[in-house]
Design a protein around this motif. Structure first.
Motif, PDB file in Angstrom:
ATOM      1  N   GLY A 168      24.554  44.249  45.252  1.00  0.00           N
ATOM      2  CA  GLY A 168      25.267  44.967  46.306  1.00  0.00           C
ATOM      3  C   GLY A 168      26.774  44.905  46.303  1.00  0.00           C
ATOM      4  O   GLY A 168      27.415  45.486  47.185  1.00  0.00           O
ATOM      5  N   ALA A 169      27.372  44.210  45.331  1.00  0.00           N
ATOM      6  CA  ALA A 169      28.839  44.164  45.287  1.00  0.00           C
ATOM      7  C   ALA A 169      29.380  45.556  44.972  1.00  0.00           C
ATOM      8  O   ALA A 169      28.719  46.332  44.281  1.00  0.00           O
ATOM      9  CB  ALA A 169      29.299  43.163  44.241  1.00  0.00           C
ATOM     10  N   PRO A 170      30.588  45.885  45.484  1.00  0.00           N
ATOM     11  CA  PRO A 170      31.130  47.224  45.232  1.00  0.00           C
ATOM     12  C   PRO A 170      31.463  47.440  43.762  1.00  0.00           C
ATOM     13  O   PRO A 170      31.723  46.487  43.028  1.00  0.00           O
ATOM     14  CB  PRO A 170      32.396  47.272  46.095  1.00  0.00           C
ATOM     15  N   ARG A 171      31.440  48.699  43.362  1.00  0.00           N
ATOM     16  CA  ARG A 171      31.736  49.061  41.974  1.00  0.00           C
ATOM     17  C   ARG A 171      33.227  48.824  41.685  1.00  0.00           C
ATOM     18  O   ARG A 171      34.096  49.193  42.475  1.00  0.00           O
ATOM     19  CB  ARG A 171      31.380  50.534  41.771  1.00  0.00           C
ATOM     20  N   LYS A 172      33.494  48.190  40.555  1.00  0.00           N
ATOM     21  CA  LYS A 172      34.877  47.875  40.185  1.00  0.00           C
ATOM     22  C   LYS A 172      35.296  48.781  39.024  1.00  0.00           C
ATOM     23  O   LYS A 172      34.648  48.787  37.980  1.00  0.00           O
ATOM     24  CB  LYS A 172      34.989  46.418  39.736  1.00  0.00           C
ATOM     25  N   THR A 173      36.370  49.502  39.235  1.00  0.00           N
ATOM     26  CA  THR A 173      36.783  50.453  38.198  1.00  0.00           C
ATOM     27  C   THR A 173      38.215  50.239  37.714  1.00  0.00           C
ATOM     28  O   THR A 173      38.646  50.889  36.773  1.00  0.00           O
ATOM     29  CB  THR A 173      36.688  51.894  38.740  1.00  0.00           C
ATOM     30  N   LYS A 174      38.953  49.356  38.389  1.00  0.00           N
ATOM     31  CA  LYS A 174      40.372  49.219  38.049  1.00  0.00           C
ATOM     32  C   LYS A 174      40.714  47.773  37.703  1.00  0.00           C
ATOM     33  O   LYS A 174      40.016  46.844  38.097  1.00  0.00           O
ATOM     34  CB  LYS A 174      41.224  49.651  39.239  1.00  0.00           C
ATOM     35  N   VAL A 175      41.820  47.629  37.025  1.00  0.00           N
ATOM     36  CA  VAL A 175      42.292  46.283  36.722  1.00  0.00           C
ATOM     37  C   VAL A 175      43.820  46.267  36.834  1.00  0.00           C
ATOM     38  O   VAL A 175      44.493  47.237  36.480  1.00  0.00           O
ATOM     39  CB  VAL A 175      41.767  45.822  35.340  1.00  0.00           C
TER      40      VAL A 175
END
Lengths: 499, 447
Positions: A168-175
């Motif tokens: 359920g953790a949010p989707r990570k798209t950036k760094v």
């Protein structure tokens, strides 16, 4: 002040040498060829080709060709190589001999474990040494170079997030990547499926907590950070930044390009770093080889250990075994076990140094600060504060005489030095980045400082000398624009070839 | 410590110059919460002599004294002393990437010659200055083909080295919407192309493949091009190209490979040398360094690194790859090897490899082994072994002989082929007829 400057070199005999295929005669050979002792066989005609039309040369022709070519090169053994960010320290010769021991050199990578316990032990121990030196939990030798280690680190971070998304953790798209980073960092982020969020350089020369806090949104996977940064400054707020990134569900990748500054002084585990890569060809003294092979092992925290590439060497009693059951691993990154030959050299270096690794860092920092102090009168120093293992000047004081960073670099060549890194970091206009490393003696530093002061004097008195430099080399400044506009990347052996 | 030149007097003088009281004081800028508080838990420093003794002990158990009749991506070939001798010249070995062309013409000309000789070997227009190894060259070939075709499906032959396919999967895993399709093996040990459909960016083939079988690359090229994709063809044994048609001659658009065979020690699998070549039209999409011809301001011929706008240090997040240091010194060594063996010597040595493999194969047949297929092979091949071979194999191991690779351990990576009694053998010119006869004699003695 009167000063008599003696350059490190004088104009010498530069020999010409043809291209390989302009030499030799068909039918020569520089190698004992094995003759067939068994019946000759043939492949089906439709798949047969003619083989490559490489030239045939004698042994002496080959020896002379490469010996002449080598004289046009400049290595660490030739002279001081203060190339910032590249840690061009001395490459110990015993390490070369150790990597060439037939027991290692002739070992097939798919030998059964019982056949190669010595090689496996070396991998196991070096991984432990590397983790210990930075204060992290575990390491992997698979990555083949620094950028490959970065890729490994970011793939692990991506895999960790994907695993968390299942619960359920949010989707990570950036760094997040500071502006001072090497170009490999943003390129690696892209290859790992992330979008780069730029972190602009703060007024103090390092990144600040408040700034990262603003950028650390729900869709951010974490931070890539080089510490000390490419200005040669220690990131003052990094431990707090890391704690905040962790709190917000992110991880931190530390670029180890500058580890030579802080061995024994910094504890990356204590700081909370999740993964760091080593450049064994910088920090651990293995030769750069004119462009590799390097080795880019990663060390990780307990969080990322299950995500390390596999297979891994484990120790079971006094036996070394391959562990292949690694359900969370990012998988394989290399045909076999990484740059084993480079690992032998790094292992030899660490065993030769022991606790002196810390002293190496201390002397690297001393050398850089010494140069900074001695040259800051003659050259502009944008961040005048104690530096770590490298210091960054600019050409601001020379610009009035129409002398640029490039001119300074090229003039140093004529005086017998490899130029520092130039025009990097990008955040400093016309940077001149000097990294002497710990293996240069005080006399050698003094000679380099004298050369730099001579260049500064010439910039005022005879700027045309700098514009014309270098003049003593095999070739002078190259027309790189035409080379890129009309690239010729392959020789035309048909036309040039003599066979 | 002999690598640290500073005397106590030097240190004192330099500390005074920088205004610091001690070496530790130089690190005052490091915040307390980032500091290391304990010494290294490392073995005590060794002298050169202690180190040599310790490493020799490890090397004695390193595996290099085994007789290995297995390749699977790592081959023993003769390396003339000339090659490591010249390659160890420190002007080459201790230099950096040739960013300053005026003092790097040695490396630059050698790499230009490498690019040329490899291009001639593989039948392509251009070759880059090297990749890490065959597996990463292949992964980059896939990424390159996706950029060129703007497609997201990668088709790979299931007979490409399983490790290389694992690396490909690792590289593709984080990328959104990329599909990796694996084509199965046909009964003759060549890739079954019949399942290739849709809109592949690329079809990736290896020839000779993992089973040693020479693939029909021409047919593979026709099949993928009919679907608008590219053919990327590679190899782990470049010596095969001494006798068979090059991938370029058979329609490849991109060629990848591993050149460990060309002058590099096996070294437990690394460092090796990745090759990546392509047609001129794709030059803007090839990753890695490229050396090109250039003239200096006096019009004198020389070489420079070129087309850097593809690369990470210029293009950053939009670079074609993050690759930076590659396998430069391995490429140099490989160039020296190619110069030493020459075109004639390469072809002659390739023929010896072919002949010795055929000799070993027929010897094994006389001992009850059956060939896996009738498809053509070079110096590596699969045989079905007699029932008791597992025990024989174990006995040979006690003699430090590795007589084949038991493929049943690789069954998961090679679905669709019966591998229960299949063993992969390889032999090169480093084995004499006498040694092969001795191997056959040992196998013939049974368990």
């Amino acid at each position: 002040m009167t000063r008599k400057f003696t350059p490190a070199g004088t104009g010498g005999l530069v020999l010409e040498e043809k291209l390989l295929w302009e030499k030799g005669r068909k039918g020569r050979s520089a190698m004992s060829l094995v003759k067939s002792e068994v019946p000759v066989t043939a492949l089906p005609e439709e798949i047969c080709g003619n083989g490559p039309d490489w030239p045939d040369l004698s042994e002496q022709e080959v020896a002379r060709h490469y010996t002449r070519l080598s004289t046009w090169n400049f290595g660490v053994d030739t002279g001081m190589y203060p190339l910032g960010s590249c840690t061009m320290k001395y490459n110990p010769k015993i390490n070369e001999a150790m990597a060439a021991l037939p027991g290692f050199a002739k070992a097939h990578p798919l030998l059964p474990a019982e056949a190669c316990q010595g090689s496996m032990r070396l991998i196991y121990e070096l991984e432990r040494f590397l983790a210990e030196i930075v204060g992290l939990k575990a390491a992997s030798l698979q990555p083949a170079a620094g950028a490959h280690g970065e890729l490994c680190g970011m793939l692990m971070i991506a895999a960790w997030h994907r695993n968390n998304e299942k619960s359920g953790a949010p989707r990570k798209t950036k760094v997040l990547i500071p502006d001072t980073a090497h170009g490999t960092n943003p390129a690696t982020a892209t290859m790992s499926g992330f979008t780069e969020v730029k972190v602009p350089l703060g007024p103090k020369g390092y990144i600040e907590l408040a700034q990262i806090e603003r950028l650390m949104q729900d869709d951010v996977a974490g931070l890539m950070v080089t510490n000390p940064n490419t200005l040669g400054l220690f990131e003052q707020e990094l431990a707090d930044i890391i704690a905040m990134v962790h709190e917000r569900g992110g991880l931190v990748y530390a670029d180890g390009a500058n580890l030579n500054a802080v061995m024994g002084y910094v504890d990356l585990g204590r700081m909370g770093v999740d993964v760091v890569h080593y450049n064994l060809h910088k920090t651990m003294s293995t030769p750069h080889g004119g462009g590799g092979p390097g080795a880019g092992p990663v060390a990780v925290s307990a969080t990322l250990e299950p995500f390390l590439p596999g297979p891994r060497v484990i120790k079971n009693g006094d036996r070394y075994e391959w562990q292949t059951d690694l359900p969370l691993s990012i998988g394989r990154l290399h045909s076999f076990h990484g740059q084993f030959g480079v690992a032998v050299k790094a292992y030899s270096y660490i065993l030769s140094m022991g606790q002196d690794l810390k002293k190496a860092s201390a002397l690297a920092v001393l050398n850089a600060n010494y140069i900074k102090e001695k040259l800051k009168g003659a050259f502009d120093l944008p961040f005048d504060q104690p530096c770590m293992h490298e210091c960054v000047f600019t050409d601001a004081k020379q610009r009035a005489n129409k002398v640029s960073t490039l001119d300074i670099a090229k003039r140093l060549i004529d005086l017998g030095y490899h130029p520092p890194t130039v025009y990097f970091p990008l955040v400093v206009n016309s940077a001149i980045m000097v990294e002497p490393t710990e293996t240069e003696s005080k006399e050698d530093l003094d000679a380099f400082i004298a050369a730099m002061l001579e260049v500064a004097r010439e910039a005022e008195e005879t700027p045309e000398t700098l514009h014309a430099a270098p003049t003593l080399t095999k070739v002078r400044r190259m027309d790189e624009t035409t080379a890129a506009r009309k690239p010729v990347l392959t020789g035309d052996m048909k036309v040039e070839g003599k066979q | 410590m002999r690598y640290l030149p500073h005397t106590q007097a030097d240190i004192a003088e330099m500390l005074a110059a920088v205004g610091a009281e001690s070496l530790d004081a130089l690190f005052e800028q490091i915040p307390e919460n980032s500091r290391r508080t304990r010494a290294f838990d490392l073995p005590e420093a060794m002298s050169e002599w202690e180190l040599a003794e310790h490493l020799q002990a490890l090397a004695n158990a390193g595996g290099g004294d085994w007789q290995v009749f297995v390749h699977a991506g790592s081959q023993p070939h003769h390396i003339p002393v000339l090659v490591p001798y010249l390659a160890s010249r420190s002007e080459f070995l201790t230099s950096y990437t040739p960013y300053q062309p005026e003092i790097s013409q040695g490396t630059l000309q050698a790499i230009f010659e490498f690019q040329t000789l490899i291009s001639r070997l593989v039948g392509m227009d251009i070759t880059n200055a090297s990749m890490y190894d065959g597996s990463t060259a292949m992964a980059e070939a896939a990424l390159m083909a996706m950029r060129i075709t703007k497609r997201r499906v990668v088709a790979v032959s299931g007979l490409v080295h399983p490790h290389w396919r694992e690396v490909l999967a690792t590289y593709l895993a984080p990328l959104a919407d990329v599909e990796l399709v694996t084509l199965p093996a046909g009964p003759d040990g060549r890739t079954d192309l019949s399942g290739l459909d849709g809109e592949p960016a690329v079809l990736i083939m290896q020839s000779p493949n993992f089973l040693g079988v020479i693939e029909d690359l021409r047919a593979a090229g026709v099949a993928v091009k009919a679907l608008g994709g590219l053919l990327a063809a590679g190899f782990s044994e470049p010596f095969a190209l001494g006798l068979i048609k090059s991938p370029g001659e058979q329609g490849a658009d991109i060629v990848f490979g591993d050149a460990q065979s060309l002058g590099l020690a096996q070294e437990f699998g690394g460092p090796s040398l990745g090759l990546l070549s392509c047609k001129t039209e794709y030059v803007r999409q090839i990753p890695g360094r490229l050396v090109g011809r250039a003239k200096d301001i006096d019009g004198k011929e020389g070489f420079v690194l070129t087309l850097a706008t593809r690369e990470q240090h210029i293009r950053r997040s939009r670079a074609v790859s993050n690759i930076c240091s590659n396998a430069g010194h391995c490429a140099l060594t490989c160039a020296m090897f190619m110069a030493a063996i020459g075109g004639s010597g390469f072809r002659q040595t390739a023929q010896v490899n072919l002949d010795l493999a055929a000799y070993l194969r027929s010897g094994l047949e006389k001992l009850g082994f059956r060939p896996f297929s009738a498809a053509p092979v070079f110096n590596e091949f699969v045989m079905y072994a007699p029932d008791n071979y597992g025990a024989v194999y174990e006995r040979l191991k006690s003699l430090k002989i590795l007589a084949g690779l038991p493929l049943k351990l690789w069954a998961e990576a090679l679905p669709g082929i019966s591998l229960e009694r299949a063993w992969l053998f390889g032999v090169t010119e480093t084995s004499s007829k006498t040694q092969i006869d001795a191997l056959l004699h040992e196998i013939g003695k049974g368990a």
